[in-house]
Design an enzyme around this catalytic site. Structure first.
Site, PDB file in Angstrom:
ATOM      1  N   LYS A 151       0.878  -1.194   0.000  1.00 32.99           N
ATOM      2  CA  LYS A 151       0.000   0.000   0.000  1.00 32.99           C
ATOM      3  C   LYS A 151       0.908   1.235   0.000  1.00 32.99           C
ATOM      4  CE  LYS A 151      -3.788  -2.427   0.501  1.00 32.99           C
ATOM      5  NZ  LYS A 151      -4.908  -2.477  -0.401  1.00 32.99           N
ATOM      6  N   LYS A 153      -2.188   1.410  -2.818  1.00 33.10           N
ATOM      7  CA  LYS A 153      -2.457   0.480  -3.931  1.00 33.10           C
ATOM      8  C   LYS A 153      -1.645   0.857  -5.161  1.00 33.10           C
ATOM      9  CE  LYS A 153      -7.263  -0.553  -3.051  1.00 33.10           C
ATOM     10  NZ  LYS A 153      -7.819  -1.752  -3.597  1.00 33.10           N
ATOM     11  N   LYS A 177       2.149  -9.293  -1.829  1.00 33.27           N
ATOM     12  CA  LYS A 177       1.493  -9.316  -3.134  1.00 33.27           C
ATOM     13  C   LYS A 177       1.300  -7.892  -3.663  1.00 33.27           C
ATOM     14  CE  LYS A 177      -3.082  -9.882  -3.513  1.00 33.27           C
ATOM     15  NZ  LYS A 177      -3.575  -8.497  -3.595  1.00 33.27           N
ATOM     16  N   ASP A 179      -1.126  -5.094  -5.331  1.00 29.90           N
ATOM     17  CA  ASP A 179      -2.554  -4.866  -5.198  1.00 29.90           C
ATOM     18  C   ASP A 179      -3.247  -5.184  -6.518  1.00 29.90           C
ATOM     19  OD1 ASP A 179      -3.859  -2.641  -2.704  1.00 29.90           O
ATOM     20  OD2 ASP A 179      -4.779  -4.348  -3.688  1.00 29.90           O
ATOM     21  N   GLU A 180      -4.588  -5.324  -6.426  1.00 23.61           N
ATOM     22  CA  GLU A 180      -5.303  -5.867  -7.593  1.00 23.61           C
ATOM     23  C   GLU A 180      -5.223  -4.948  -8.812  1.00 23.61           C
ATOM     24  OE1 GLU A 180      -6.790  -5.050  -4.758  1.00 23.61           O
ATOM     25  OE2 GLU A 180      -8.051  -3.354  -5.296  1.00 23.61           O
ATOM     26  N   HIS A 267      -6.927 -13.268  -7.196  1.00 21.73           N
ATOM     27  CA  HIS A 267      -7.625 -12.143  -6.566  1.00 21.73           C
ATOM     28  C   HIS A 267      -9.006 -12.064  -7.203  1.00 21.73           C
ATOM     29  CE1 HIS A 267      -8.694  -8.217  -5.098  1.00 21.73           C
ATOM     30  NE2 HIS A 267      -7.639  -8.213  -4.325  1.00 21.73           N
ATOM     31  N   HIS A 300      -8.962 -15.599  -2.629  1.00 21.25           N
ATOM     32  CA  HIS A 300      -9.659 -14.784  -1.632  1.00 21.25           C
ATOM     33  C   HIS A 300     -11.070 -15.323  -1.443  1.00 21.25           C
ATOM     34  CE1 HIS A 300      -6.942 -11.039  -1.679  1.00 21.25           C
ATOM     35  NE2 HIS A 300      -6.346 -11.948  -2.438  1.00 21.25           N
ATOM     36  N   LYS A 308     -13.381  -5.781   6.311  1.00 24.78           N
ATOM     37  CA  LYS A 308     -14.195  -4.688   5.738  1.00 24.78           C
ATOM     38  C   LYS A 308     -15.117  -5.172   4.625  1.00 24.78           C
ATOM     39  CE  LYS A 308     -10.827  -3.259   2.176  1.00 24.78           C
ATOM     40  NZ  LYS A 308      -9.693  -2.398   1.856  1.00 24.78           N
ATOM     41  N   GLY A 352      -9.381  -5.266   5.241  1.00 26.04           N
ATOM     42  CA  GLY A 352      -9.697  -4.540   6.478  1.00 26.04           C
ATOM     43  C   GLY A 352      -9.170  -5.234   7.726  1.00 26.04           C
ATOM     44  N   GLY A 374      -3.210  -5.291   4.407  1.00 24.11           N
ATOM     45  CA  GLY A 374      -2.497  -4.197   3.729  1.00 24.11           C
ATOM     46  C   GLY A 374      -2.366  -3.053   4.726  1.00 24.11           C
TER      47      GLY A 374
HETATM   48  C1  CAP Z   1      -7.021  -5.454   1.164  1.00 26.69           C
HETATM   49  C2  CAP Z   1      -7.088  -5.395  -0.355  1.00 26.69           C
HETATM   50  C3  CAP Z   1      -7.709  -6.604  -0.982  1.00 26.69           C
HETATM   51  C4  CAP Z   1      -9.049  -6.953  -0.446  1.00 26.69           C
HETATM   52  C5  CAP Z   1      -9.845  -7.762  -1.458  1.00 26.69           C
HETATM   53  C6  CAP Z   1      -7.834  -4.150  -0.807  1.00 26.69           C
HETATM   54  O1  CAP Z   1      -6.369  -4.308   1.626  1.00 26.69           O
HETATM   55  O2  CAP Z   1      -5.788  -5.313  -0.893  1.00 26.69           O
HETATM   56  O3  CAP Z   1      -7.766  -6.338  -2.383  1.00 26.69           O
HETATM   57  O4  CAP Z   1      -8.841  -7.770   0.650  1.00 26.69           O
HETATM   58  O5  CAP Z   1     -11.032  -8.157  -0.855  1.00 26.69           O
HETATM   59  O6  CAP Z   1      -7.385  -3.621  -1.824  1.00 26.69           O
HETATM   60  O7  CAP Z   1      -8.822  -3.827  -0.179  1.00 26.69           O
HETATM   61  P1  CAP Z   1      -6.537  -3.932   3.188  1.00 26.69           P
HETATM   62  P2  CAP Z   1     -11.400  -9.712  -0.798  1.00 26.69           P
HETATM   63  O8  CAP Z   1      -5.900  -5.040   3.990  1.00 26.69           O
HETATM   64  O9  CAP Z   1      -5.793  -2.624   3.337  1.00 26.69           O
HETATM   65  O10 CAP Z   1      -7.991  -3.814   3.451  1.00 26.69           O
HETATM   66  O11 CAP Z   1     -10.260 -10.335  -0.076  1.00 26.69           O
HETATM   67  O12 CAP Z   1     -12.708  -9.742  -0.076  1.00 26.69           O
HETATM   68  O13 CAP Z   1     -11.490 -10.172  -2.198  1.00 26.69           O
HETATM   69 MG    MG Z   2      -6.368  -4.956  -2.889  1.00 28.41          MG
END
Ligand code: CAP
Ligand code: MG
Length: 424
Positions: A151, A153, A177, A179-180, A267, A300, A308, A352, A374
């Site tokens: 982070k 992102k 990893k 981020d997406e 992801h 995931h 969150k 979260g 993150g």
């Molecule tokens: C988490 C995260 C992930 C989410 C995806 C985000 O960051 O990198 O992409 O967990 O959700 O971008 O929100 P944080 P899921 O730890 O800062 O929240 O796992 O439900 O697919």
């Molecule tokens: Mg993410």
């Protein structure tokens, strides 16, 4: 043939058939049976009217609506295997998750589960590693894997990205990893990021004496994705990440069938567009089964309300079982499923999270999962390294069956994290 004649609730599906469980809401004045006929027809051989060409070509291909539960608004359709090309996931989805969602004959429609017959399982590789393979590859015998997402992102130049990854690995993360939505932006181009981050991964492995994983995001147009995946492998990558929904079913198959020998991290960004509405779309459980079938190694699955993202404990637990167990018994809204020789997927809890959520997560997931944070690592008041250490300490506390509070008395990074995010 028109949308009639598919109902046969005395019919027992054959083991070789694909069975789909749907939830549906019919238009005013129409019955669930009427809607089910339309869904069964449009997802297989039918259309809105009889066509003369049907007479001699669909014998034996018509599916059976083998269950209708008006109270729950649920029905099941058993499809003969000849309707599908089992190797072709996009093709399968064009039948059972295609036009039917747009028909006026449904007010709402949700694909709850898909039961894969043995021949469909045999048509796909499944995960290359499985949970045992990942544990062996990264030397993590029992405990959950601890991961982070770099982070912010987007925005870090690649050199800084690599340094933040290094701090997380040295602090105690096994996994770092992308981020997406980080792919190959001007400030962080793919090849430069790969080289810089993999170099510091090696440095972190030397410093910690632990194997580390870098999940580099290869999501792109399929040809470019495969090129990046091969380049990453050449540069020493030991894990690949793909955004399975935005890349598409065909791309996930292409990446798996490229047989690069690297674990694949799935992801699920965009899944909420399809899975979130409880009355329409498709369950994450059904989606997760498709990715296990194709062969991702980590996926995931939600956090059971700890983090969150939406998705309660019962739903998350059902998905965990579906991706991890060899055999799944029939559930309230899902079908039984035998997985044969398809290996398990390691579920990922993310979104979260900070160290305080670890005990609840380990209660829900057990040890065979990746706990990923993150903000919950890079937001630690003492920075990334301390954040990673705090996350690892939270896992260690649970493995030692100690409360976080008592463990934090002798582990300052955990104490700082618990104090900082208290009542967040
Ligand atoms: C988490 C995260 C992930 C989410 C995806 C985000 O960051 O990198 O992409 O967990 O959700 O971008 O929100 P944080 P899921 O730890 O800062 O929240 O796992 O439900 O697919
Ligand atoms: Mg993410």
């Amino acid at each position: 043939m028109a949308y009639v004649g598919f109902v046969n609730t005395d019919y027992t599906p054959k083991r070789k058939e694909v069975v789909c469980l749907f939830y549906a809401e019919s238009p005013r004045g129409k019955t669930l049976e009427w809607t089910a006929e339309h869904v069964a027809g449009e997802s297989s051989v039918g259309t809105w009217t009889d066509v003369v060409t049907s007479k001699d070509s669909i014998g034996g291909l018509a599916p059976h609506i083998c269950k209708i539960d008006k109270k729950k608004g649920v029905f099941a359709v058993a499809y003969p295997p000849e309707l599908f090309e089992f190797e072709n996931v996009p093709g399968i989805m064009s039948s059972i998750a295609g036009n039917i969602f747009g028909m006026k004959a449904v007010e709402n429609l949700r694909l709850l589960d898909i039961q894969f017959p043995p021949a469909l399982l045999k048509a796909h590789r499944g995960p290359e590693y499985g949970i045992d393979g990942l544990r062996k590859r990264f030397g993590i015998e029992k405990r959950p894997f601890v991961g982070t997402i770099i982070k912010p992102k987007l925005g870090l130049p690649y050199q800084k990205h690599a340094k933040v990854a290094y701090d997380a690995w040295v602090g105690g993360c096994d996994v770092v990893k992308d981020d997406e939505n980080l792919t190959s932006q001007s400030f962080n181009p793919f090849e430069k990021r790969a080289k810089a981050t993999l170099a510091l991964m090696k440095k972190a492995e030397k410093k910690t004496g632990e194997k580390k994983a870098y999940l580099i995001n290869v999501t792109a147009e399929t040809g470019e994705m495969i090129r990046r995946a091969k380049l990453a492998k050449k540069l020493g990558a030991n894990y690949l990440m793909i955004d399975v929904l935005t890349a598409g079913f065909a791309a996930v198959q292409s990446l798996r069938e490229a047989d690069l020998g690297l674990p694949l991290h799935a992801h699920r960004a965009m899944h909420g567009m399809i899975t979130r509405n409880p009355r329409h779309g498709m369950t994450m459980l059904a989606l997760a089964k498709i990715y296990r079938l194709i062969g991702v190694d980590t996926l995931h699955v939600g956090t059971g309300e700890v983090g969150k993202m939406e998705g309660g404990p019962a739903e998350t637990k059902a998905i965990i079982n579906e991706v991890r167990e060899k055999e799944v018994k029939k559930g309230p809204v899902f079908l039984p499923q035998e997985w044969g020789s398809i290996k398990p997927v390691m579920p990922v809890a993310s979104g979260g999270l900070d160290p305080s959520g670890v005990p609840q997560l380990m209660k829900l997931f057990g040890n065979d999962f990746v706990v990923q944070a993150g903000g919950g690592i890079h937001g630690h008041p003492k920075g990334t390294k301390a954040g990673a250490t705090a996350m690892r300490q939270a896992v260690d506390a649970c493995i030692k069956r100690q409360s976080l509070e008592s463990y934090s008395k002798s582990h300052k990074e955990l104490a700082q994290a618990l104090a900082y995010w208290k009542g967040k």
